[in-house]
Scaffold this active site. Structure first.
Site, mmCIF file in Angstrom:
data_model
loop_
_atom_site.group_PDB
_atom_site.id
_atom_site.type_symbol
_atom_site.label_atom_id
_atom_site.label_comp_id
_atom_site.label_asym_id
_atom_site.label_seq_id
_atom_site.Cartn_x
_atom_site.Cartn_y
_atom_site.Cartn_z
ATOM 1 N N VAL A 11 0.845 -1.191 0.000
ATOM 2 C CA VAL A 11 0.000 0.000 0.000
ATOM 3 C C VAL A 11 0.883 1.245 0.000
ATOM 4 C CG1 VAL A 11 -1.469 1.358 1.553
ATOM 5 C CG2 VAL A 11 -2.064 -1.014 1.018
ATOM 6 N N VAL B 294 4.375 -2.569 5.169
ATOM 7 C CA VAL B 294 4.836 -2.460 3.772
ATOM 8 C C VAL B 294 4.031 -3.367 2.846
ATOM 9 C CG1 VAL B 294 7.174 -1.782 4.428
ATOM 10 C CG2 VAL B 294 6.695 -4.200 3.956
ATOM 11 N N GLU B 295 3.003 -4.044 3.390
ATOM 12 C CA GLU B 295 2.146 -4.864 2.530
ATOM 13 C C GLU B 295 0.741 -4.245 2.518
ATOM 14 O OE1 GLU B 295 2.981 -9.148 2.756
ATOM 15 O OE2 GLU B 295 4.834 -8.667 3.795
ATOM 16 N N MET B 296 -0.222 -4.899 3.190
ATOM 17 C CA MET B 296 -1.591 -4.375 3.099
ATOM 18 C C MET B 296 -1.880 -3.289 4.138
ATOM 19 S SD MET B 296 -2.974 -8.172 2.281
ATOM 20 C CE MET B 296 -4.641 -7.982 1.706
#
Lengths: 254, 350
Positions: free
Chosen positions: B97, B139-141
């Site tokens: 994201v 650093v992902e969702m």
């Protein structure tokens, strides 16, 4: 009493204000070695050439069998010239350096890198000179994966693969070594030599067979020539201030 | 309030708390089904508290493709584990994201059900546990579990589907994790040309080059690949569930940039070691290695031919390989024969 208090206060102040040596971070660029400074007015030049006599070498074609993609990088045949015979009967790629006569002297290694490039599945140059402690850069200019593997005996041996487009690999050679063979573990025909010295007094014979070791402090030296197939030769030389000594090394073919 | 009354009240509160804590786990309420392993894979063990049901699998499939689970509604699990890329990510590092970049290449979900631990560094003990990780990872969702569950609880369709899968009750993160894990257990790849050749006795299933590649792959004195990418007599996981340092991920100066398994165990020997990935469908899951540095299977074979990268923790099995150009090509042909069928009903739900 007041005196003692004042002394104590001074001590405390001093302790607080003067930087504590043990907590000061070490400056990685600091080098406390006492290096020898070269005075050009008291130095000379050793120059000369490397001559080849006798029957010329049979040129060997490179077999790119382990990686057909390497063959595609060349138009036509490609030769492995272990004996690099020049048109004028001289030899290129002979490493010439001061072998004896600089004992006890230390020279500041350059900060500029000595670079070897992998291009066309071949090392360029085939013969490289570098000083111990000088940065060594390896570049992959090919569209495929290489592996740099210096077969060191005096410094820690390492190997690392380098894919197409990767940043240059950056290393150093810790100690002098004549001669370090550079391999590519992936392409066994790839071969280069690195002469690692602890001083800047080396040269590599060029396409006209000549060489020049400049700025060598006046004194008596043993100069050695190193050729990968034909071996080593040594000559004694006395260098005088502002003088030029000319040497000729002769290698005989079969 | 008398002392007796106070005690009674306290006991009542304690009992209520006890009751709430020992509330039945959200086990699937539907009929348990068996997930059949394709040719070449072992029988699939499933957890006793989360046996697969058609309802949880269908729910997990929907959640796997659900972008609501990311902070800005742009990413789902499938964004980085894409069914069109072997349930992996064709990019070197996944983009989270807000354009944030991950630090490792997203591994395939295919056959992750057989892995004893999850993630490259093995930090997660189960698929259920793993499923919660990327949702919350900044650093992902980048989505808190509470927010994710809140969004699902606000969607009547999801409430209905969760009720159908786990029985009536509020949607919880544990239910979400269990549903996704059950769907992931169906993402099995087998019945590849290799399986049909090796376990199915179909001699023409693999090309002559791939057959020669298999011999090199298995031969301890040649490729020695199967020392970690295991091939058994009954089935072939192409992994060993362990962690090894092959020298991948060194920087230009030759230093390890990611300590891998060491970050979990703090054991010196684990420095730079990463979980052996399965090789199934490997032709679909470029780029390779935990840092995604190798772009093609030829690059990978060359990396191993070179003996990996030297470092103080290099696995003792890593050695320079003496292979001819044809043998290297044969190994690639063999790796390409490990592509199995992607199961039906694994893409985005209609």
């Amino acid at each position: 009493m007041i005196k003692r208090l004042a002394a104590a206060a001074t001590f405390l102040l001093a302790a607080a204000c003067s930087p504590a040596p043990e907590t000061k971070p070490a400056d990685p660029t600091a080098d406390s070695t006492a290096y020898t400074e070269i005075d050009p007015s008291r130095a000379g030049v050793v120059t000369g050439k490397v001559v080849f006599t006798g029957k010329g070498p049979v040129r060997q074609k490179v077999d790119f069998a382990e990686d057909p993609n390497c063959a595609k990088l060349h138009k036509g045949e490609f030769f492995n010239d272990a004996i690099a015979l020049n048109n004028n009967g001289t030899l290129a790629n002979v490493f010439i350096y001061v072998k004896v006569g600089l004992e006890g002297k230390k020279f500041r290694p350059p900060t500029t890198p000595a670079t070897i490039t992998q291009k066309g599945c071949w090392f360029e140059p085939r013969m490289l000179g570098i000083e111990a402690g000088q940065p060594f850069h390896a570049i992959n200019a090919d569209p495929l994966t290489h592996n740099i593997h210096p077969r060191t005996a005096n410094s820690r041996e390492w190997n690392q693969s380098q894919d197409a487009g990767a940043d240059p690999l950056i290393r150093k050679f810790a100690r002098a070594e004549i001669m370090v063979r550079i391999k590519c573990n992936i392409h066994p025909w790839m071969k280069a030599w690195v002469g690692v010295t602890e001083h800047p007094f080396y040269a590599i014979s060029g396409n006209d067979g000549t060489f020049a070791i400049k700025n060598l402090p006046a004194g008596k030296y043993t100069i050695e020539a190193w050729q990968e197939e034909l071996g080593t030769q040594q000559q004694e030389v006395t260098v005088t201030a502002q003088g030029t000594e000319t040497l000729s090394f002769t290698y005989k073919g079969e | 309030m008398t002392l007796r009354q106070q005690l009674a009240c306290f006991a009542a509160i304690a009992a209520a708390q006890l009751f709430s804590c020992s509330r039945p786990q959200p086990t699937p309420s539907g009929v348990v089904i068996e997930i059949k392993s394709p040719l070449g894979l072992p029988r699939l063990e499933t957890p006793a508290d989360n046996p697969p049901t058609s309802e949880t699998i269908a729910l997990g499939r929907r959640l796997f493709y659900e972008k609501k689970l990311s902070a800005d509604g742009t990413l789902s699990c499938a964004s980085c584990h894409s069914p069109t890329a072997g349930f992996a990510d064709p990019r070197r590092f996944s983009v989270g994201v807000g354009g944030k970049l991950g630090a490792r290449n997203a591994p395939t979900v295919l056959n992750a059900a057989y892995s004893p631990v999850q993630f490259w560094d093995g930090r997660s003990p189960s698929l259920e546990d793993q499923a919660g990780g990327p949702i919350a990872n900044p650093v992902e969702m980048n989505m808190s579990h509470d927010l994710a569950v809140g969004r699902l609880n606000a969607d009547p369709e999801y409430v209905k589907q969760f009720d159908g899968a786990f029985g009536p009750g509020p949607i919880t993160v544990l239910k979400l994790q269990r549903a996704i894990a059950s769907f992931e257990r169906t993402l099995l790849s087998g019945n590849s040309p290799f399986d049909r050749y090796f376990f199915g006795g179909e001699r023409s299933a693999m090309s002559p080059a791939a057959i020669r590649g298999l011999e090199i792959f298995n031969n301890a004195k040649r490729g020695n690949c199967s020392v970690c990418h295991k091939i058994g007599e009954q089935n072939a996981p192409f992994a060993d569930g362990k962690f090894h340092n092959i020298g991948a991920g060194l920087n230009a100066e030759g230093e390890l940039t990611d300590l891998g398994r060491f970050t979990q165990t703090k054991d010196e020997h684990d420095k730079g070691a990463f979980k052996t990935p399965t090789l199934r469908n490997i032709a679909q899951t470029a780029p390779y290695m935990h840092d995604g540095k190798q772009k093609t299977l030829k690059d990978v074979v060359d990396f191993y031919v070179g003996g990996g990268n030297s470092n103080p923790y290099l696995d003792k099995e890593m050695k320079e390989l003496k292979l001819t150009g044809e043998e290297r090509a044969d190994l690639v042909a063999f790796l390409e024969a490990l592509t199995g069928d992607i199961p039906a009903n694994s893409g985005p739900p209609k």
